[in-house]
Scaffold this active site. Structure first.
Site, short mmCIF file in Angstrom:
data_model
loop_
_atom_site.label_atom_id
_atom_site.label_comp_id
_atom_site.label_asym_id
_atom_site.label_seq_id
_atom_site.Cartn_x
_atom_site.Cartn_y
_atom_site.Cartn_z
N PHE A 12 11.62 -14.27 17.07
CA PHE A 12 9.96 -14.05 17.18
C PHE A 12 9.50 -12.79 16.41
O PHE A 12 8.90 -12.80 15.79
CB PHE A 12 9.66 -14.14 18.94
N LYS A 92 26.93 -6.89 24.05
CA LYS A 92 27.54 -6.21 22.78
C LYS A 92 26.23 -5.96 21.62
O LYS A 92 26.30 -5.39 20.89
CB LYS A 92 28.31 -7.31 22.48
N ALA A 115 14.46 -1.37 18.36
CA ALA A 115 13.57 -2.34 19.16
C ALA A 115 13.84 -2.27 20.61
O ALA A 115 15.50 -2.67 21.03
CB ALA A 115 13.64 -3.05 18.50
N TYR A 146 20.50 -6.30 30.17
CA TYR A 146 20.08 -5.72 28.94
C TYR A 146 19.55 -4.28 28.80
O TYR A 146 18.98 -3.73 28.00
CB TYR A 146 18.80 -6.75 29.12
#
Ligand code: UDP
Length: 315
Positions: A12, A92, A115, A146
């Site tokens: 995206f 990873k 990012a 995350y």
């Protein structure tokens, strides 16, 4: 000609970023392993001489023959459902993938942009969140894969800057929406729009009092592009400060789409942040950036995109 690598370039954000870089005259090498990215997002770029797609998992070492000026590391599963389904890949790509792409930047003496995410603030105890806030993250919860990968990635980028002198940039991305999101990636914007268009109930998690602040993708990409050109090494928040509750957002989507869908409640996911709003004073002062697209306008093009997908499904 400036050559820029975009990892996650078929995703995206990566695909919108690639569009902007091409428009600015860059040659783009798009790298993606397509586990959450989609070739349809870059189909319009196929055949261009200034664009090349390389299918590769950046958690494995990568070698590129070309001279490279910039490496933008955007590859990662990025919705809560994706990183719950792909926890090891998420860890990873944030750790090994960041190491490999920083290694590429070092070898090519290229500028590097990471990012990162508002998730580094976890379930924040300070509101709105400035870059100076260290966060409140549960390392062993389901979102930890995350959050901690991105926190490690930030630490690694800073180490490459301090130890190897690499020109690094870190963007902390807040909730962003727009065309090319996957309808079923589980994030609230595609979920609610898809449900509203199908006339299905909108699934509000918990009582819906948790807040988010939604930035339209073109605004986000503009902030990232300005950051890439700037001298700022420390992290910068990019996001839209207009904050609303998830329940209010569900009502907005129903109204905007003219849907007859109702609202239903589902359990709140573990460690779901209760509040989130970017403090963008740094981006405004250093980059001269602030978001321009109103939610209503951003939703109009996003809903149009989802309507097209639905129509294609019906054929
Ligand atoms: N959410 C919701 N219904 C959904 C999907 C998400 O109520 O179908 C809520 C979720 O619990 C969170 C917010 O919307 O509070 C934003 O979720 P999203 O997955 O988009 O990203 P997050 O900001 O949590 O990373």
């Amino acid at each position: 000609m400036t050559t820029t690598v975009v990892t996650g370039g078929a995703g995206f954000l990566g695909s919108h970023l690639s569009d902007r870089l091409l428009a600015e005259g860059h040659r783009v090498l798009c790298i993606d392993n397509l586990i959450t990215g989609n070739l349809a997002n870059i189909a319009h770029l196929e055949g261009r001489e200034d664009f090349r797609f390389i299918e590769h998992d950046v958690s494995k070492p990568l070698f590129v023959d070309d001279e490279i000026d910039n490496v933008l590391h955007f590859a990662s599963p990025a919705s809560p459902i994706d990183y719950l389904e792909l926890p090891i890949q998420t860890l990873k790509v944030g750790s090994l993938g960041t190491h490999n792409t920083l290694g590429l930047a070092k070898q090519k003496q290229a500028r590097y942009l990471l990012a990162s995410t508002s998730e580094v603030y976890g379930d924040p105890l300070i509101h709105p969140q400035p870059e100076s806030y260290w966060g409140n993250v549960n390392p062993v919860g389901p979102r930890g894969v995350y959050d901690e990968a991105k926190r490690f990635a930030e630490a690694l980028a800073m180490a490459y800057h301090r130890y190897h002198g690499i020109e690094t940039r870190i963007v902390r991305i807040f909730n962003t929406y727009g065309p090319r999101m996957r309808p079923r990636d589980g994030r609230v914007v595609p979920a609610f729009i898809d449900q509203a268009l199908r006339g299905e109930p909108l699934t509000v998690f918990g009582d819906g009092s948790q807040t988010r602040s939604f930035c339209y993708v073109s605004d986000l990409v503009d902030g990232i592009y300005r950051l890439l050109l700037s001298d700022e090494v420390e992290p910068i928040n990019i996001g839209n400060p207009r904050e609303m509750s998830v329940l209010e957002f569900a009502e907005t989507i129903i109204e905007h789409t003219g849907s007859r869908s109702e609202i239903t409640h589902k359990p709140l996911p573990v460690d779901d942040p209760k509040i989130r709003q970017p403090d963008i004073s740094k981006a405004s002062a250093l980059l001269g950036w602030s978001p321009r697209v109103e939610l209503e306008d951003g939703l109009a093009s996003t809903v149009a995109y989802f309507e097209k997908l639905l129509a294609a499904e019906a054929i």
